[in-house]
Scaffold this motif. Structure first.
Motif, PDB file in Angstrom:
ATOM      1  N   PHE A   1       0.794  -1.223   0.000  1.00  0.00           N
ATOM      2  CA  PHE A   1       0.000   0.000   0.000  1.00  0.00           C
ATOM      3  C   PHE A   1       0.830   1.278   0.000  1.00  0.00           C
ATOM      4  O   PHE A   1       0.616   2.154  -0.829  1.00  0.00           O
ATOM      5  CB  PHE A   1      -0.928   0.023   1.237  1.00  0.00           C
ATOM      6  N   ARG A   2       1.729   1.384   0.965  1.00  0.00           N
ATOM      7  CA  ARG A   2       2.444   2.646   1.150  1.00  0.00           C
ATOM      8  C   ARG A   2       3.705   2.694   0.315  1.00  0.00           C
ATOM      9  O   ARG A   2       4.817   2.629   0.806  1.00  0.00           O
ATOM     10  CB  ARG A   2       2.813   2.829   2.630  1.00  0.00           C
ATOM     11  N   LYS A   3       3.503   2.736  -1.002  1.00  0.00           N
ATOM     12  CA  LYS A   3       4.643   2.900  -1.903  1.00  0.00           C
ATOM     13  C   LYS A   3       4.120   3.571  -3.164  1.00  0.00           C
ATOM     14  O   LYS A   3       2.921   3.507  -3.445  1.00  0.00           O
ATOM     15  CB  LYS A   3       5.282   1.559  -2.215  1.00  0.00           C
ATOM     16  N   PRO A   4       5.008   4.189  -3.927  1.00  0.00           N
ATOM     17  CA  PRO A   4       4.554   4.864  -5.136  1.00  0.00           C
ATOM     18  C   PRO A   4       3.842   3.877  -6.044  1.00  0.00           C
ATOM     19  O   PRO A   4       4.358   2.799  -6.323  1.00  0.00           O
ATOM     20  CB  PRO A   4       5.853   5.364  -5.768  1.00  0.00           C
ATOM     21  N   GLY A   5       2.617   4.204  -6.443  1.00  0.00           N
ATOM     22  CA  GLY A   5       1.849   3.319  -7.315  1.00  0.00           C
ATOM     23  C   GLY A   5       1.232   2.136  -6.595  1.00  0.00           C
ATOM     24  O   GLY A   5       0.713   1.228  -7.224  1.00  0.00           O
ATOM     25  N   GLY A   6       1.304   2.105  -5.245  1.00  0.00           N
ATOM     26  CA  GLY A   6       0.728   0.992  -4.484  1.00  0.00           C
ATOM     27  C   GLY A   6      -0.793   1.001  -4.530  1.00  0.00           C
ATOM     28  O   GLY A   6      -1.400   1.976  -4.939  1.00  0.00           O
ATOM     29  N   TYR A   7      -1.389  -0.115  -4.090  1.00  0.00           N
ATOM     30  CA  TYR A   7      -2.851  -0.218  -4.098  1.00  0.00           C
ATOM     31  C   TYR A   7      -3.456   0.574  -2.949  1.00  0.00           C
ATOM     32  O   TYR A   7      -2.903   0.622  -1.867  1.00  0.00           O
ATOM     33  CB  TYR A   7      -3.287  -1.675  -3.909  1.00  0.00           C
ATOM     34  N   HIS A   8      -4.643   1.123  -3.197  1.00  0.00           N
ATOM     35  CA  HIS A   8      -5.461   1.668  -2.116  1.00  0.00           C
ATOM     36  C   HIS A   8      -6.580   0.649  -1.940  1.00  0.00           C
ATOM     37  O   HIS A   8      -7.041   0.059  -2.912  1.00  0.00           O
ATOM     38  CB  HIS A   8      -6.045   3.020  -2.515  1.00  0.00           C
TER      39      HIS A   8
END
Ligand code: HEM
Length: 127
Positions: free
Chosen positions: A114-121
């Motif tokens: 989640f907490r990364k560039p382009g990660g899923y929400h």
């Protein structure tokens, strides 16, 4: 060589970095540190229980008996990722804030969802 390290430091190849190379953009407080999935997996018992929610690691050993939803349900996720279960049980904003006091660290960038560039929400995931 200078060019290579500037590309690495840009974070573009963050998923290829090792834990030792970790220098991600998120600022950890002095008590927090980078914790790998492997390390979390060793803390999977009632006397030593860590879980992962949204890429952050929580030591919930002392919370097991306090949890309004009971300890058994938490122990199902001991040493593992509980993000979807946490979200799926409709926790309040207060429950989300309650997480803070158990934080011990965050996953390395290459192990995050989640907490990364382009990660899923989670809002990207169909109900
Ligand atoms: C450290 C992580 C967690 C914290 C701090 C936490 C906190 C809370 C709190 C404060 C409540 C009361 C209702 C509310 O305010 O939302 C609650 C209820 C509940 N939690 Fe958690 N929770 C955690 C993890 C989990 C996980 C991983 C599950 C797995 C499915 C879970 C399942 C439930 C259920 C089913 C209830 C409802 C209990 C009821 O109403 O009878 N919780 N939790």
């Amino acid at each position: 060589m200078a060019e290579v390290s500037s590309v690495l430091n840009s974070g573009f190849f963050a998923s290829a970095l090792t834990v030792a190379d970790y220098d991600g953009p998120v600022k950890l407080s002095p008590e927090e540190r980078v914790v790998t999935l492997d390390e979390v997996s060793w803390h999977d018992s009632p006397g030593d229980c860590w879980i992962i929610i949204y890429d952050r690691i929580y030591d919930i050993t002392d919370f097991l008996d306090e949890h309004p939803g009971g300890s058994d349900i938490l122990l199902e996720y001991a040493g593992r990722d509980a993000s979807v279960a946490f979200r799926g049980s409709g926790h309040s904003a207060q429950a989300l804030r309650a997480l803070d006091r158990f934080t011990i660290g965050e996953l390395p960038m290459h192990e995050r969802i989640f907490r990364k560039p382009g990660g899923y929400h989670l809002s990207d995931i169909p109900e």
